[in-house]
Motif scaffolding. Structure first.
Motif, mmCIF file in Angstrom:
data_model
loop_
_atom_site.group_PDB
_atom_site.id
_atom_site.type_symbol
_atom_site.label_atom_id
_atom_site.label_comp_id
_atom_site.label_asym_id
_atom_site.label_seq_id
_atom_site.Cartn_x
_atom_site.Cartn_y
_atom_site.Cartn_z
ATOM 1 N N PHE A 135 0.869 -1.173 0.000
ATOM 2 C CA PHE A 135 0.000 0.000 0.000
ATOM 3 C C PHE A 135 0.904 1.221 0.000
ATOM 4 C CE2 PHE A 135 -1.682 3.334 2.793
ATOM 5 C CZ PHE A 135 -2.980 3.526 2.337
ATOM 6 N N GLY A 136 0.597 2.193 -0.843
ATOM 7 C CA GLY A 136 1.452 3.379 -0.928
ATOM 8 C C GLY A 136 0.710 4.643 -0.554
ATOM 9 N N MET A 137 1.437 5.544 0.092
ATOM 10 C CA MET A 137 0.856 6.819 0.505
ATOM 11 C C MET A 137 1.939 7.882 0.430
ATOM 12 S SD MET A 137 -0.855 7.681 4.137
ATOM 13 C CE MET A 137 0.376 7.841 5.379
ATOM 14 N N ILE A 138 1.556 9.073 0.033
ATOM 15 C CA ILE A 138 2.539 10.152 -0.087
ATOM 16 C C ILE A 138 2.497 11.028 1.162
ATOM 17 C CG2 ILE A 138 3.276 12.131 -1.475
ATOM 18 C CD1 ILE A 138 2.123 10.834 -3.921
ATOM 19 N N THR A 139 3.679 11.329 1.694
ATOM 20 C CA THR A 139 3.776 12.267 2.821
ATOM 21 C C THR A 139 4.735 13.382 2.419
ATOM 22 O OG1 THR A 139 5.712 11.346 3.941
ATOM 23 C CG2 THR A 139 3.591 10.279 4.392
ATOM 24 N N ASP A 140 5.006 14.275 3.343
ATOM 25 C CA ASP A 140 5.907 15.377 2.993
ATOM 26 C C ASP A 140 7.375 14.971 3.025
ATOM 27 O OD1 ASP A 140 5.936 15.123 5.748
ATOM 28 O OD2 ASP A 140 5.594 17.233 6.175
ATOM 29 N N THR A 141 7.768 14.213 4.043
ATOM 30 C CA THR A 141 9.195 13.912 4.211
ATOM 31 C C THR A 141 9.395 12.490 4.740
ATOM 32 O OG1 THR A 141 9.115 14.744 6.473
ATOM 33 C CG2 THR A 141 9.846 16.302 4.788
ATOM 34 N N ALA A 142 10.613 12.005 4.601
ATOM 35 C CA ALA A 142 10.959 10.685 5.132
ATOM 36 C C ALA A 142 10.854 10.674 6.650
ATOM 37 C CB ALA A 142 12.374 10.298 4.700
ATOM 38 N N SER A 143 11.119 11.806 7.274
ATOM 39 C CA SER A 143 11.034 11.854 8.735
ATOM 40 C C SER A 143 9.612 11.503 9.184
ATOM 41 C CB SER A 143 11.405 13.247 9.245
ATOM 42 O OG SER A 143 12.698 13.599 8.804
ATOM 43 N N ILE A 144 8.627 12.046 8.495
ATOM 44 C CA ILE A 144 7.233 11.759 8.836
ATOM 45 C C ILE A 144 6.878 10.325 8.438
ATOM 46 C CG2 ILE A 144 4.833 12.394 8.335
ATOM 47 C CD1 ILE A 144 6.311 14.389 10.166
ATOM 48 N N SER A 145 7.323 9.890 7.265
ATOM 49 C CA SER A 145 7.029 8.519 6.827
ATOM 50 C C SER A 145 7.554 7.505 7.848
ATOM 51 C CB SER A 145 7.655 8.245 5.449
ATOM 52 O OG SER A 145 7.071 9.058 4.455
ATOM 53 N N THR A 146 8.770 7.712 8.313
ATOM 54 C CA THR A 146 9.364 6.781 9.278
ATOM 55 C C THR A 146 8.623 6.850 10.616
ATOM 56 O OG1 THR A 146 11.524 6.715 8.225
ATOM 57 C CG2 THR A 146 11.495 6.320 10.603
ATOM 58 N N MET A 147 8.212 8.043 10.999
ATOM 59 C CA MET A 147 7.449 8.173 12.245
ATOM 60 C C MET A 147 6.122 7.422 12.128
ATOM 61 S SD MET A 147 5.047 10.118 14.112
ATOM 62 C CE MET A 147 4.840 11.827 13.675
ATOM 63 N N TYR A 148 5.470 7.514 10.985
ATOM 64 C CA TYR A 148 4.223 6.769 10.773
ATOM 65 C C TYR A 148 4.473 5.257 10.832
ATOM 66 C CZ TYR A 148 1.667 10.946 9.126
ATOM 67 O OH TYR A 148 1.039 12.163 9.027
ATOM 68 N N ALA A 149 5.551 4.820 10.188
ATOM 69 C CA ALA A 149 5.860 3.387 10.173
ATOM 70 C C ALA A 149 6.069 2.881 11.601
ATOM 71 C CB ALA A 149 7.106 3.117 9.322
ATOM 72 N N LEU A 150 6.779 3.675 12.409
ATOM 73 C CA LEU A 150 7.037 3.240 13.786
ATOM 74 C C LEU A 150 5.780 3.365 14.654
ATOM 75 C CD1 LEU A 150 10.685 4.563 14.173
ATOM 76 C CD2 LEU A 150 9.933 2.182 13.922
ATOM 77 N N ALA A 151 4.901 4.295 14.314
ATOM 78 C CA ALA A 151 3.615 4.373 15.022
ATOM 79 C C ALA A 151 2.802 3.109 14.733
ATOM 80 C CB ALA A 151 2.846 5.617 14.585
ATOM 81 N N ALA A 152 2.874 2.641 13.482
ATOM 82 C CA ALA A 152 2.167 1.399 13.132
ATOM 83 C C ALA A 152 2.794 0.218 13.862
ATOM 84 C CB ALA A 152 2.204 1.189 11.617
ATOM 85 N N ARG A 154 4.199 0.210 16.675
ATOM 86 C CA ARG A 154 3.783 0.283 18.075
ATOM 87 C C ARG A 154 2.342 -0.201 18.246
ATOM 88 N NH1 ARG A 154 3.388 6.071 21.000
ATOM 89 N NH2 ARG A 154 1.584 6.079 19.625
ATOM 90 N N GLU A 155 1.551 -0.041 17.195
ATOM 91 C CA GLU A 155 0.138 -0.395 17.254
ATOM 92 C C GLU A 155 -0.088 -1.866 16.898
ATOM 93 O OE1 GLU A 155 -2.168 1.556 18.451
ATOM 94 O OE2 GLU A 155 -3.735 0.054 18.088
ATOM 95 N N ARG A 156 0.983 -2.528 16.406
ATOM 96 C CA ARG A 156 0.770 -3.875 15.882
ATOM 97 C C ARG A 156 0.192 -4.813 16.939
ATOM 98 N NH1 ARG A 156 4.606 -7.562 12.205
ATOM 99 N NH2 ARG A 156 6.095 -7.261 13.891
ATOM 100 N N ASP A 157 0.643 -4.677 18.189
ATOM 101 C CA ASP A 157 0.077 -5.501 19.257
ATOM 102 C C ASP A 157 -0.961 -4.660 20.006
ATOM 103 O OD1 ASP A 157 -0.600 -7.060 21.340
ATOM 104 O OD2 ASP A 157 1.405 -7.150 22.246
ATOM 105 N N PRO A 158 -2.244 -4.813 19.648
ATOM 106 C CA PRO A 158 -3.266 -3.965 20.262
ATOM 107 C C PRO A 158 -3.383 -4.206 21.762
ATOM 108 C CG PRO A 158 -4.176 -5.293 18.445
ATOM 109 C CD PRO A 158 -2.813 -5.817 18.726
ATOM 110 N N ALA A 159 -2.868 -5.342 22.223
ATOM 111 C CA ALA A 159 -2.965 -5.656 23.651
ATOM 112 C C ALA A 159 -2.210 -4.627 24.501
ATOM 113 C CB ALA A 159 -2.423 -7.059 23.916
#
Ligand SMILES: *Cc1c(COP(=O)(O)O)cnc(C)c1O
Length: 475
Positions: A135-152, A154-159
């Motif tokens: 799945f692809g999505m456009i953001t402004d910068t790699a800094s934000i893209s990487t932050m989103y990836a790490l937010a995901a 962190r969310e992977r284990d909903p427990a």
């Protein structure tokens, strides 16, 4: 009321000619402007005008104020950091994006903005030879893209319940750990700061002699953390590190991530574009086993600032990390339509897909590959000159892409501090020429100079000029 369309047309024609002249003559400017901090502000009124000014007066200031204070990223001699290009199709795309002013937050707020983003990021996936299922999505910068990836991640284990309960004041949460090489970009650390993970939970794993993350050290770091009761969460592998463009062994790292159930994010902000060149894809072996990837078309894919693409094979997890729909944003399309606002922090989103779509179409997959290949060949040629020169010159790191790290050591000099100031002085002299702009970095304790080729105007002649200046500055 706005200015009239007639007035637009009159000024746009003039401005269009101004841009064409700029692009034609950009090499006539000094790459780095010779201004002191504060000098530009001092030329400008302290307060906004009370009365309307004419566009003629405003546009005249482009030559008077704007260009003299610009560092010319479109100059062929821009060889610092990661050089980039605002290509003609990309510039045209930006113009239309501004004019249409679409908002790609919901499908409904502009169907074409959303669907062109889906199509263009999928084209990019194919251009890079990546498998299905991204799945692809456009953001402004790699800094934000990487932050989103790490937010995901962190969310992977909903427990863990972080989305709902947060992280602060909870004795039941283990430390969540992120691993990356000691040469990973600082955006990984910044994401850890932002996400409440904490800087000390980013483990910078040692690298091998070629500056690549050492998978054995990674496995050991994970094991040690588990023994302490910490919770390993994600690994960031870098494909083209910012200092020396080394590529971490993605496949070996993916094997560890699979075994340990860790999210694997690949940072290919610069290097990822090289996947457009089929014979360079071997460097990225194992990429299709990753959970997410960032590539910046605004770095080495000829697209004007800003344009970063975040790919993930776990869009549902990314959505869980960010989706929150207030009543006034509920739309009747339901699950039939993709609403990009669900996959990130931003609600309003620029129509960035247009310029990228225009760049890909105007150059074609073959044209893009040919341009990147050419940049890599130029870098190898430059590295060959440095190696052949002897006399204290040496190449300091492998050259997998279009960036060369090198330095000059005066005869008999062994003191690193002396060598550093000698090379800093070389760089200052070269940059003062106005013809080229190079930057530096540190490889371990070694201060080195960097030449990064990424602008479409850079030629062998540009590099010959840089090399002449460098040798003169060293002697
Ligand atoms: C440039 C770079 C970044 C940051 O890119 P931005 O788009 O400026 O945030 C991240 N990672 C790597 C490897 C980079 O080279």
């Amino acid at each position: 009321m706005d200015l009239s369309p007639d007035e637009y047309a009159r000024h746009a024609h003039r401005l269009s000619d101004w841009i064409a002249t700029y692009l034609r003559d950009v090499d006539q400017y000094d790459v780095l402007p010779s201004v002191k901090p504060g000098a530009i502000r001092a030329q400008l009124p302290k307060s906004p005008p009370a009365a309307a000014e004419s566009l003629d007066d405003i546009l005249a200031d482009l030559d008077r104020v704007i260009l003299p204070g610009a560092t010319h990223w479109n100059h062929p001699g821009f060889l610092a950091y990661f050089a980039n290009t605002a290509s003609v199709p990309g510039i045209l795309g930006e113009m239309v994006t501004a004019a249409l002013n679409l908002n790609a937050m919901l499908w409904r707020t502009s169907p074409v903005a959303t669907e062109l983003e889906q199509v263009t990021t999928d084209w990019l996936r194919q251009l890079f030879g990546m498998g299905d299922g991204w799945f692809g999505m456009i953001t402004d910068t790699a800094s934000i893209s990487t932050m989103y990836a790490l937010a995901a991640a962190r969310e992977r284990d909903p427990a863990l319940g972080i989305r709902q309960r947060g992280m602060a004041g909870r004795g039941d949460l283990p430390r969540l750990r992120i691993y990356c090489s000691e040469h990973a970009h600082s955006s990984v650390d910044k994401a850890a700061m932002t996400l409440g993970l904490g800087l000390e939970n980013v483990v910078h794993v040692a690298s091998d002699g070629d500056f690549r993350l050492n998978p054995d050290m990674l496995a050991r770091a994970i094991q040690a953390d588990r023994a302490l009761g910490y919770r390993p969460m994600a690994v960031v592998a870098t494909a083209g590190t910012t200092s020396m463009t080394s590529v971490d062994p993605i496949n070996d790292i993916a094997t560890i991530c699979q075994r340990e159930s860790l999210w694997l994010h690949v940072d290919g902000a610069y290097g990822g574009s090289a996947m457009a060149v089929p014979e360079m894809r071997a460097l990225f072996a194992g990429l299709d086993r990753a959970d997410s990837l960032v590539v910046n078309p605004h770095k080495w894919l000829f697209t004007p600032m800003d344009c970063s693409v975040l790919f993930t094979r776990q869009p549902k997890v990314l959505r869980r990390a960010f989706s929150l729909v207030p009543e006034y944003l509920v739309t009747p399309e339901g699950d039939d339509a993709l609403n990009y606002m669900d996959y990130g922090l931003q609600l309003g989103r620029r129509f960035r897909a247009l310029k990228l779509w225009m760049v890909i179409r105007a150059f074609g997959a073959d044209g893009i590959a040919e341009r990147i290949r050419h940049h890599c060949a130029l870098a190898r040629t430059f590295a060959d000159w440095v190696r052949a020169a002897g006399n204290g010159w040496s190449v300091a790191a492998p050259v997998p892409f279009s960036t060369v790290c090198f330095r000059h050591v005066p005869e008999g000099e062994t003191d690193e501090a002396e060598i550093a100031s000698h090379n800093a002085a070389i760089m200052a002299r070269v940059n003062a020429s106005g013809d080229v702009f190079i930057s530096h970095t540190k490889l371990g304790d070694q201060y080195v100079l960097r030449v990064a080729i990424g602008n479409l105007r850079t030629t062998a002649q540009t590099l010959e000029r840089a090399w002449t200046l460098l040798r003169a500055a060293a002697s």
